[in-house]
Design an enzyme around this catalytic site. Structure first.
Site, PDB file in Angstrom:
ATOM      1  N   GLU A 286       0.818  -1.378   0.131  1.00  0.00           N
ATOM      2  CA  GLU A 286       0.151  -0.052   0.101  1.00  0.00           C
ATOM      3  C   GLU A 286       0.870   1.411   0.049  1.00  0.00           C
ATOM      4  O   GLU A 286       0.629   2.223  -0.608  1.00  0.00           O
ATOM      5  CB  GLU A 286      -0.749  -0.055   1.341  1.00  0.00           C
ATOM      6  CG  GLU A 286      -1.843  -1.144   0.965  1.00  0.00           C
ATOM      7  CD  GLU A 286      -2.680  -1.255  -0.021  1.00  0.00           C
ATOM      8  OE1 GLU A 286      -3.244  -0.260  -0.589  1.00  0.00           O
ATOM      9  OE2 GLU A 286      -2.907  -2.401  -0.485  1.00  0.00           O
ATOM     10  N   TRP A 318     -19.647   9.966 -20.465  1.00  0.00           N
ATOM     11  CA  TRP A 318     -20.395  10.410 -19.297  1.00  0.00           C
ATOM     12  C   TRP A 318     -21.935  10.689 -19.473  1.00  0.00           C
ATOM     13  O   TRP A 318     -22.319  11.016 -20.703  1.00  0.00           O
ATOM     14  CB  TRP A 318     -19.927  11.720 -18.410  1.00  0.00           C
ATOM     15  CG  TRP A 318     -18.141  11.252 -18.449  1.00  0.00           C
ATOM     16  CD1 TRP A 318     -17.415  12.083 -19.229  1.00  0.00           C
ATOM     17  CD2 TRP A 318     -17.765  10.700 -17.461  1.00  0.00           C
ATOM     18  NE1 TRP A 318     -16.134  11.697 -18.969  1.00  0.00           N
ATOM     19  CE2 TRP A 318     -16.269  10.680 -17.884  1.00  0.00           C
ATOM     20  CE3 TRP A 318     -17.988   9.841 -16.289  1.00  0.00           C
ATOM     21  CZ2 TRP A 318     -15.200  10.265 -17.069  1.00  0.00           C
ATOM     22  CZ3 TRP A 318     -17.165   9.258 -15.784  1.00  0.00           C
ATOM     23  CH2 TRP A 318     -15.607   9.382 -16.093  1.00  0.00           C
ATOM     24  N   TRP A 373     -15.112  11.932 -13.204  1.00  0.00           N
ATOM     25  CA  TRP A 373     -14.427  11.651 -11.835  1.00  0.00           C
ATOM     26  C   TRP A 373     -13.963  12.817 -11.447  1.00  0.00           C
ATOM     27  O   TRP A 373     -13.697  13.170 -10.214  1.00  0.00           O
ATOM     28  CB  TRP A 373     -13.423  10.465 -11.888  1.00  0.00           C
ATOM     29  CG  TRP A 373     -12.449  11.052 -13.234  1.00  0.00           C
ATOM     30  CD1 TRP A 373     -12.425  11.080 -14.430  1.00  0.00           C
ATOM     31  CD2 TRP A 373     -11.031  11.805 -12.575  1.00  0.00           C
ATOM     32  NE1 TRP A 373     -11.191  11.362 -15.099  1.00  0.00           N
ATOM     33  CE2 TRP A 373     -10.510  12.049 -13.924  1.00  0.00           C
ATOM     34  CE3 TRP A 373     -10.451  12.298 -11.787  1.00  0.00           C
ATOM     35  CZ2 TRP A 373      -9.487  12.857 -14.054  1.00  0.00           C
ATOM     36  CZ3 TRP A 373      -9.470  13.019 -11.757  1.00  0.00           C
ATOM     37  CH2 TRP A 373      -8.618  13.418 -12.917  1.00  0.00           C
ATOM     38  N   TRP A 396      -9.080   8.044  -8.128  1.00  0.00           N
ATOM     39  CA  TRP A 396     -10.391   8.371  -8.969  1.00  0.00           C
ATOM     40  C   TRP A 396     -10.265   7.813 -10.340  1.00  0.00           C
ATOM     41  O   TRP A 396     -10.980   7.106 -10.878  1.00  0.00           O
ATOM     42  CB  TRP A 396     -10.515   9.915  -9.095  1.00  0.00           C
ATOM     43  CG  TRP A 396     -11.501  10.448  -7.860  1.00  0.00           C
ATOM     44  CD1 TRP A 396     -10.771  10.762  -6.611  1.00  0.00           C
ATOM     45  CD2 TRP A 396     -12.752  10.215  -7.595  1.00  0.00           C
ATOM     46  NE1 TRP A 396     -11.872  10.828  -5.576  1.00  0.00           N
ATOM     47  CE2 TRP A 396     -13.029  10.413  -6.106  1.00  0.00           C
ATOM     48  CE3 TRP A 396     -13.655   9.803  -8.240  1.00  0.00           C
ATOM     49  CZ2 TRP A 396     -14.444  10.569  -5.714  1.00  0.00           C
ATOM     50  CZ3 TRP A 396     -15.126   9.634  -7.781  1.00  0.00           C
ATOM     51  CH2 TRP A 396     -15.407  10.134  -6.545  1.00  0.00           C
TER      52      TRP A 396
HETATM   53  C1  LIG Z   1     -11.180   7.534  -5.046  1.00  0.00           C
HETATM   54  C2  LIG Z   1     -10.123   7.569  -4.187  1.00  0.00           C
HETATM   55  C3  LIG Z   1      -9.332   8.780  -3.816  1.00  0.00           C
HETATM   56  C4  LIG Z   1      -8.439   8.475  -2.801  1.00  0.00           C
HETATM   57  N1  LIG Z   1      -7.711   9.748  -2.485  1.00  0.00           N
HETATM   58  C5  LIG Z   1      -6.754   9.597  -1.731  1.00  0.00           C
HETATM   59  C6  LIG Z   1      -6.130  10.966  -1.134  1.00  0.00           C
HETATM   60  O1  LIG Z   1      -6.471  12.174  -1.493  1.00  0.00           O
HETATM   61  N2  LIG Z   1      -4.885  10.942  -0.206  1.00  0.00           N
HETATM   62  C7  LIG Z   1      -4.530   9.661   0.281  1.00  0.00           C
HETATM   63  O2  LIG Z   1      -3.597   9.603   0.946  1.00  0.00           O
HETATM   64  N3  LIG Z   1      -4.964   8.592  -0.214  1.00  0.00           N
HETATM   65  C8  LIG Z   1      -6.165   8.557  -1.093  1.00  0.00           C
HETATM   66  N4  LIG Z   1      -6.766   7.299  -1.647  1.00  0.00           N
HETATM   67  C9  LIG Z   1      -6.230   6.139  -1.330  1.00  0.00           C
HETATM   68  C10 LIG Z   1      -6.542   5.314  -0.020  1.00  0.00           C
HETATM   69  O3  LIG Z   1      -7.845   5.378  -0.005  1.00  0.00           O
HETATM   70  C11 LIG Z   1      -6.116   6.094   1.383  1.00  0.00           C
HETATM   71  O4  LIG Z   1      -4.782   6.092   1.214  1.00  0.00           O
HETATM   72  C12 LIG Z   1      -6.243   5.337   2.429  1.00  0.00           C
HETATM   73  O5  LIG Z   1      -7.716   4.900   2.732  1.00  0.00           O
HETATM   74  C13 LIG Z   1      -5.871   5.761   3.815  1.00  0.00           C
HETATM   75  O6  LIG Z   1      -6.151   5.290   4.868  1.00  0.00           O
HETATM   76  P1  LIG Z   1      -5.154   4.556   5.829  1.00  0.00           P
HETATM   77  O7  LIG Z   1      -3.844   5.318   6.181  1.00  0.00           O
HETATM   78  O8  LIG Z   1      -5.460   3.855   6.964  1.00  0.00           O
HETATM   79  O9  LIG Z   1      -4.328   3.408   4.854  1.00  0.00           O
HETATM   80  P2  LIG Z   1      -3.570   2.087   4.835  1.00  0.00           P
HETATM   81  O10 LIG Z   1      -4.658   0.837   4.516  1.00  0.00           O
HETATM   82  O11 LIG Z   1      -3.095   1.937   6.501  1.00  0.00           O
HETATM   83  O12 LIG Z   1      -2.400   2.184   4.169  1.00  0.00           O
HETATM   84  C14 LIG Z   1      -0.924   2.907   4.613  1.00  0.00           C
HETATM   85  C15 LIG Z   1      -0.629   3.839   3.441  1.00  0.00           C
HETATM   86  O13 LIG Z   1      -0.620   3.441   2.407  1.00  0.00           O
HETATM   87  C16 LIG Z   1      -0.953   4.396   1.386  1.00  0.00           C
HETATM   88  N5  LIG Z   1      -2.030   3.829   0.650  1.00  0.00           N
HETATM   89  C17 LIG Z   1      -2.749   3.013   1.025  1.00  0.00           C
HETATM   90  N6  LIG Z   1      -3.674   2.714  -0.204  1.00  0.00           N
HETATM   91  C18 LIG Z   1      -3.496   3.480  -1.137  1.00  0.00           C
HETATM   92  C19 LIG Z   1      -4.119   3.716  -2.361  1.00  0.00           C
HETATM   93  N7  LIG Z   1      -4.876   3.181  -2.754  1.00  0.00           N
HETATM   94  N8  LIG Z   1      -3.344   4.820  -3.389  1.00  0.00           N
HETATM   95  C20 LIG Z   1      -2.269   5.441  -2.578  1.00  0.00           C
HETATM   96  N9  LIG Z   1      -1.834   5.560  -1.530  1.00  0.00           N
HETATM   97  C21 LIG Z   1      -2.383   4.368  -0.683  1.00  0.00           C
HETATM   98  C22 LIG Z   1      -1.407   5.846   2.078  1.00  0.00           C
HETATM   99  O14 LIG Z   1      -0.418   6.521   2.250  1.00  0.00           O
HETATM  100  C23 LIG Z   1      -1.897   4.881   3.553  1.00  0.00           C
HETATM  101  O15 LIG Z   1      -1.839   6.032   4.517  1.00  0.00           O
HETATM  102  C24 LIG Z   1      -7.875   7.430  -2.381  1.00  0.00           C
HETATM  103  C25 LIG Z   1      -8.416   6.135  -2.977  1.00  0.00           C
HETATM  104  C26 LIG Z   1      -9.565   6.381  -3.681  1.00  0.00           C
HETATM  105  C27 LIG Z   1     -10.287   4.821  -4.183  1.00  0.00           C
END
Ligand SMILES: Cc1cc2nc3c(=O)[nH]c(=O)nc-3n(C[C@H](O)[C@H](O)[C@H](O)COP(=O)(O)OP(=O)(O)OC[C@H]3O[C@@H](n4cnc5c(N)ncnc54)[C@H](O)[C@@H]3O)c2cc1C
Length: 462
Positions: A286, A318, A373, A396
């Protein structure tokens, strides 16, 4: 007469911490006086200047940084305005010999850094720049033909191979030594930045967040002990505390990504329990997605505002004539679809949403409602405390099916099945919607899914 000492300036942006901070470390080692600077420049950042929730987090993170820095004798200056002008002017005013900063891998930032470096050098100021924002620089993680990866799995395999030889020693450090007596922190210093909206809507965020380096390190260490061993299985269930919730801390650099990666890699060496090993690897992946999103945005710098797959920029991709009212109901969590509405309420109330639910609400907006989106990305931008240009853009575009390594366009999340699978007892929905009687659904899930697929078939074939 006092002894003249040199002055070093550290320009802070997405590295709001004192530990593991390469630029701060280098400045402290330079032996003279050290001054820190933060510049808020919303005009320059344009439509992607920090949104409301992000500014709230930033304000409190800066407060914490100020006191961490004051404790080691470093004053934090806060300024607004054109970054290049402010930096040049500050260097002149306090007679700076060397300016230090950590790179930010984001469109526009590297070009800006180059411009500033040239101006400062011309003014006789030395500049020292360090890598920090990513594990590898984008040019270190290209395919053998020199082009950027568009698919995550080979990207991450390659990055991990390279990281075997990266010891991060220069980036990781123990808490820095004080260079003078502690200074007094000055909460007034932030007034000029005006990060907090006048209307006190943001007080609702307080119960959910403790910005600042020390609090974020604690959050991470609690997760390592309690959450990481079961991350693999718990991470998809939004009612559980199954993920780290360190995304805002990582975005603002309260914790360095190098520290997280290095820590996990060391854990792996000593761990033998199969579930824990799998969980650590998954968590590292992640972190890999965060890395991938930065490298992608660097390679495709317009992708924060345009679909990478340009066919999705055709109007027929869209639903035409979709009303603002529909978008408004999605934003407010009034679509009548329980998991979608619960997610949108969690976002509004806390400034954060679980990743599984982010995917569901994004799929519902772009596919069932047929709304571009970017409308969703902009709403997230204003309401997320972890709003991050690279991760938000990639998230997105991935869900909408128009990104580099996107989910296939025909994959439409079914919010009812998702709820059954990932919120089987309805705990998450109950938490955010309570016993509220839902409004009738905006669209029929089955019909709107079929319409989306028909829409895609037509323009994908063209
Ligand atoms: C539509 C959409 C929009 C999103 N917008 C953002 C945003 O603006 N900022 C953001 O930080 N994340 C975003 N994410 C990714 C992800 O949802 C979040 O990083 C995550 O939910 C944060 O929670 P956590 O720290 O508990 O994640 P954990 O599951 O604990 O993961 C640890 C870290 O890994 C990184 N990470 C995890 N999943 C992703 C992912 N899919 N993409 C990129 N990095 C990831 C983050 O830095 C996160 O803190 C988005 C995902 C989607 C589907």
């Amino acid at each position: 007469m006092g002894i003249a000492t040199s002055t070093a300036l550290v320009w802070f942006r997405r590295d709001l911490r004192v530990q593991d901070n390469p630029s701060l470390n280098a400045a402290l080692k330079s032996g003279g006086q050290v001054v820190a600077l933060y510049i808020h420049s919303p005009e320059e950042q344009g439509e992607w200047s920090p949104g409301g929730a992000s500014r709230w987090y930033l304000h409190h993170s800066l407060l914490a940084l100020q006191s961490e820095l004051a404790a080691i004798g470093v004053r934090l200056l806060c300024r607004t305005g054109n970054v290049q002008q402010v930096l040049t002017e500050t260097c002149r005013q306090i007679n700076v010999e060397t300016t230090f900063w950590n790179q930010v891998i984001e469109p526009g930032q590297l070009a800006l850094e180059e411009k500033i470096q040239t101006t400062l050098k011309a003014a006789g100021v030395t500049v020292e720049i360090s890598p920090d924002d990513t594990l590898l620089l984008p040019q270190q993680a290209l395919k053998s033909d020199g082009t950027p990866y568009k698919v995550f799995t080979p990207f991450w395999r390659n990055v991990q191979q390279r990281l075997q030889y990266e010891d991060f020693a220069l980036r990781l450090s123990v808490a820095p030594q004080a260079i003078s007596q502690p200074l007094e922190a000055d909460p007034q210093a932030f007034k000029a930045l005006q990060l907090l909206d006048q209307h006190d809507w943001h007080s609702k965020l307080h119960p959910y967040w403790n910005p600042g380096e020390q609090n974020s390190l604690k959050l991470f260490s609690d997760f390592i002990q309690k959450g990481l061993p079961t991350y693999e299985t718990a991470r998809d269930f939004p009612a559980e505390s199954g993920t780290s919730v360190i995304s805002a801390a990582l975005h603002f650099g309260e914790i360095s990504v190098a520290r997280i990666y290095d820590y996990c890699r060391t854990l792996l060496l000593h761990e033998s329990h199969p579930e824990t090993v799998q969980s650590i690897k998954r968590f590292m992946a992640e972190i890999g997605w965060r890395e991938f999103s930065r490298h992608l945005l660097h390679a495709f710098p317009d992708s924060h505002s345009e679909s990478l797959n340009r066919r999705f920029e055709q109007p027929e991709a869209w639903e035409l004539n979709q009303s603002d009212q529909i978008l408004h109901r999605w934003q407010q969590g009034e679509t009548g679809v329980p998991l979608v509405d619960a997610g949108m309420r969690q976002l509004w109330q806390t400034g954060w949403m679980h990743n599984r639910v982010r995917m569901v609400v994004a799929s519902f907006l772009t596919k069932n409602l047929g709304i571009h989106w970017l409308h969703g990305a902009r709403w997230f931008w204003d309401t997320l405390v972890d709003a991050d240009l690279a991760s938000n853009t990639m998230g997105w575009q991935w869900v909408a099916g128009c990104g580099a390594d996107a989910a296939p366009y025909f994959r439409v999340f079914n919010p009812e099945l998702q709820a059954k699978k990932f919120d089987p007892r309805g705990k998450y929905i109950q938490q955010w919607l309570g016993d509220e009687i839902l409004t009738p659904t905006l669209v029929d899930l089955k019909i709107s899914r079929e319409r989306a697929l028909e829409r895609y078939q037509t323009f994908i074939r063209n």
